[in-house]
Write a protein that holds these residues in place. Sequence first.
Motif, mmCIF file in Angstrom:
data_model
loop_
_atom_site.group_PDB
_atom_site.id
_atom_site.type_symbol
_atom_site.label_atom_id
_atom_site.label_comp_id
_atom_site.label_asym_id
_atom_site.label_seq_id
_atom_site.Cartn_x
_atom_site.Cartn_y
_atom_site.Cartn_z
ATOM 1 N N UNK A 363 0.839 -1.204 0.000
ATOM 2 C CA UNK A 363 0.000 0.000 0.000
ATOM 3 C C UNK A 363 0.869 1.248 0.000
ATOM 4 N N UNK A 364 0.256 2.371 -0.375
ATOM 5 C CA UNK A 364 0.964 3.642 -0.426
ATOM 6 C C UNK A 364 1.635 3.932 0.920
ATOM 7 N N UNK A 365 2.922 4.285 0.871
ATOM 8 C CA UNK A 365 3.661 4.642 2.076
ATOM 9 C C UNK A 365 4.188 3.463 2.859
ATOM 10 N N UNK A 366 3.826 2.244 2.491
ATOM 11 C CA UNK A 366 4.281 1.062 3.212
ATOM 12 C C UNK A 366 5.591 0.568 2.593
ATOM 13 N N UNK A 367 6.166 -0.438 3.248
ATOM 14 C CA UNK A 367 7.443 -0.967 2.770
ATOM 15 C C UNK A 367 7.384 -2.481 2.667
ATOM 16 N N UNK A 368 8.101 -3.000 1.676
ATOM 17 C CA UNK A 368 8.203 -4.439 1.456
ATOM 18 C C UNK A 368 9.677 -4.808 1.404
ATOM 19 N N UNK A 369 10.062 -5.799 2.188
ATOM 20 C CA UNK A 369 11.417 -6.328 2.129
ATOM 21 C C UNK A 369 11.427 -7.620 1.335
ATOM 22 N N UNK A 370 12.423 -7.794 0.495
ATOM 23 C CA UNK A 370 12.547 -9.016 -0.306
ATOM 24 C C UNK A 370 13.911 -9.628 -0.037
ATOM 25 N N UNK A 371 13.907 -10.893 0.380
ATOM 26 C CA UNK A 371 15.151 -11.605 0.642
ATOM 27 C C UNK A 371 15.177 -12.901 -0.162
ATOM 28 N N UNK A 372 16.345 -13.451 -0.275
ATOM 29 C CA UNK A 372 16.496 -14.708 -1.001
ATOM 30 C C UNK A 372 17.924 -14.880 -1.464
ATOM 31 N N UNK A 539 12.685 -3.948 9.474
ATOM 32 C CA UNK A 539 11.667 -2.971 9.863
ATOM 33 C C UNK A 539 10.584 -2.791 8.797
ATOM 34 N N UNK A 540 10.638 -3.576 7.724
ATOM 35 C CA UNK A 540 9.631 -3.472 6.656
ATOM 36 C C UNK A 540 8.271 -3.955 7.157
ATOM 37 N N UNK A 541 7.199 -3.395 6.565
ATOM 38 C CA UNK A 541 5.847 -3.798 6.971
ATOM 39 C C UNK A 541 5.583 -5.259 6.620
ATOM 40 N N UNK A 542 6.144 -5.708 5.508
ATOM 41 C CA UNK A 542 6.049 -7.121 5.143
ATOM 42 C C UNK A 542 7.358 -7.548 4.516
ATOM 43 N N UNK A 543 7.720 -8.793 4.772
ATOM 44 C CA UNK A 543 8.946 -9.349 4.202
ATOM 45 C C UNK A 543 8.572 -10.630 3.474
ATOM 46 N N UNK A 544 9.074 -10.785 2.240
ATOM 47 C CA UNK A 544 8.898 -12.061 1.545
ATOM 48 C C UNK A 544 10.257 -12.672 1.307
ATOM 49 N N UNK A 545 10.328 -13.981 1.458
ATOM 50 C CA UNK A 545 11.573 -14.720 1.247
ATOM 51 C C UNK A 545 11.392 -15.594 0.012
ATOM 52 N N UNK A 546 12.232 -15.349 -1.005
ATOM 53 C CA UNK A 546 12.137 -16.096 -2.258
ATOM 54 C C UNK A 546 13.082 -17.289 -2.250
ATOM 55 N N UNK A 547 12.629 -18.375 -2.863
ATOM 56 C CA UNK A 547 13.470 -19.542 -3.062
ATOM 57 C C UNK A 547 13.090 -20.170 -4.401
ATOM 58 N N UNK A 549 12.552 -18.811 -7.200
ATOM 59 C CA UNK A 549 11.535 -18.057 -7.923
ATOM 60 C C UNK A 549 10.152 -18.057 -7.297
ATOM 61 N N UNK A 550 9.977 -18.698 -6.151
ATOM 62 C CA UNK A 550 8.666 -18.732 -5.480
ATOM 63 C C UNK A 550 8.785 -18.114 -4.096
ATOM 64 N N UNK A 551 7.641 -17.646 -3.589
ATOM 65 C CA UNK A 551 7.619 -17.104 -2.225
ATOM 66 C C UNK A 551 7.588 -18.279 -1.247
ATOM 67 N N UNK A 552 8.675 -18.416 -0.510
ATOM 68 C CA UNK A 552 8.786 -19.522 0.453
ATOM 69 C C UNK A 552 8.196 -19.130 1.816
ATOM 70 N N UNK A 553 8.427 -17.876 2.209
ATOM 71 C CA UNK A 553 7.915 -17.371 3.483
ATOM 72 C C UNK A 553 7.488 -15.925 3.304
ATOM 73 N N UNK A 554 6.541 -15.475 4.158
ATOM 74 C CA UNK A 554 6.136 -14.075 4.150
ATOM 75 C C UNK A 554 5.611 -13.694 5.524
ATOM 76 N N UNK A 555 5.713 -12.425 5.843
ATOM 77 C CA UNK A 555 5.270 -11.912 7.138
ATOM 78 C C UNK A 555 6.171 -10.783 7.570
ATOM 79 N N UNK A 556 5.986 -10.268 8.816
ATOM 80 C CA UNK A 556 6.914 -9.258 9.316
ATOM 81 C C UNK A 556 8.051 -9.947 10.068
ATOM 82 N N UNK A 557 8.952 -9.177 10.602
ATOM 83 C CA UNK A 557 10.141 -9.733 11.240
ATOM 84 C C UNK A 557 9.780 -10.710 12.359
#
Length: 588
Positions: A363-372, A539-547, A549-557
């Motif tokens: 959403x506007x103003x929110x943050x997404x972290x992407x790891x993998x 500190x991101x509002x949501x974090x997704x962990x890629x493995x 090419x797919x989302x393996x995990x998602x959520x906040x810290x």
Amino acid sequence: MKQKKLSTYIWEQRLPYLFAALCLVSGVSLDLIAPQLTKRIIDEVIVGGQLEKLNFLLAGILTVGIGRFFFQYLKEYTFDITGIKIAAKMRRNLFDHIQSLSADFFDRTNTGELMARLKDDIDRICDGLTFVGMLLLEVAVHTSIVLFFMYRLDARLAVIPTIAMAIAATIAITMEKKLDNVYEAISEETATLNTIAEENLAGVRTVKAFAREKFEIKKFLSHNQKYYDLNMRQSKIFVTYYPYLSLITKLLPLVILLLGGYLTMRGELSLGSLGAFVEYSMNIVWPMEMLGWLTNSFSAAVASNRKLDKIYKETPTIVEKEDPVLLEQVHGRIEFSHVSFSKLDEGVQTPYEILKDISFTVEEGKSLGIMGATGAGKSSIIHLLQRFYDTTQGAVSIDHVNVKDLSLKQLRGSISLVMQDVFLFSDTITENVKLGKRERLDSHAVIHASRDAQAAGFIERMDKQYDTVIGERGVGLSGGQKQRISIARALAKKNPILVLDDSTSALDMETEQLIQDTLRRLEHTTKIIIAHRISSVMHADEIIVLENGSIKERGNHETLMAKKGLYYQTYAAQYQANNPQGGEKNAD
């Protein structure tokens, strides 16, 4: 951009070319009137004793000389200026076309090849349109006029140079056909040499760091040898055929003199006519001599034009709609809905899947972290967001509008990107920070953004501060300094979407934390943070962990830590490595 044929460029400059051609015809005609005056001097003055005509005929020769000089100057100047204008327009149009092509074209095309097309090939075409083209036309006009005067003087003698010209033309055409393939190969090898040189000069520090100088020299020399061999082939072809042309040009005046002298002694040809004929035979020699060199140069221009044709046949795979959606204001809501992305590499028939069924909303103003892990598809998400590539399945939307429906200028102009591979131009720090919005950003915005990016400290210690010129690709700056300037460049734009692609990897933890504090203050900016460090995304509002090419995990810290999955394992590995004594509790 649609390719213009070479004839179209010439047609656009038809008036200057027509003027140059008229000057050429006038100059050549005056030049070839001189033997007629010589004939009259011999027949009427020397043989006939009409001395009163001598001053008039000498004045005629002087007038011919002055007129020829005048028309020659106008001809060469006009040809050169017009050809250079066409070459500049061709280079601009080719560059525009290359800029319009999509990312997949640059994935399979090296920089050296494009540099060869933009510089070397257009230079060869320019030669064909100026000096070489002018001489080809002059050879044709000159030969036609000489043969005309020769046939007027004596048709029997004129048959000899006609046959000689036909033989010379046959030799030149044969040579051109053999040279054609060689020039194709030379053009290709020029591109390869440019690529190797460009890569090695750009990565000279890497070469030295790994002590690869001998290997790189050997690689360069192997291609340099191929280039040498191809040029030797070209030279051998030229040397094989050119002596025949030279022999014809040397024999022709001698044969004319012998046969013409025989006709003169029999009273069938005047002495003046013989003199004029010998002079014309000398005049027709240089076009024959030029044929070999002109054929050589013309073949190079034709081969270069074919190379440009190949690039113009490339079309962008990412095309903006004819009537794209223009948002009144981009707020920055991002949505990936069941996105899959496959890519087809050159030489491979089956595309490989990079992303599989990716869905998330920011959403506007929110943050997404992407790891993998490396190769998990993190950067591909950003490429799809900016529409460098299109999705294979699913949709990417900004503010509920599919990015395929948006204007590319508005889409990409709404995203500030800090790339993993920092690219800085050889310009001042100010100009590098202003990049993309030069007219809208003042010095205060540059300084403010640099302070937010923690770059002001080292910039203001430099002698010229923000007016310091950065070397090519940021040479002279550390990795952390280049990253901070790149972050300042993104922050200065104040775009609704900010993307950081592993952009703090070269920074110390303290500096990274200060930048994270800055990012948290950007309340109305949507942020996507790609990172390998937990500290960058925690500190991101949501974090997704890629493995794979797919989302393996998602959520906040907190929720990801509680799952004890990939995210937790990464966290434990990083913080235990940093604090082997303190363990996980001290890290918290």
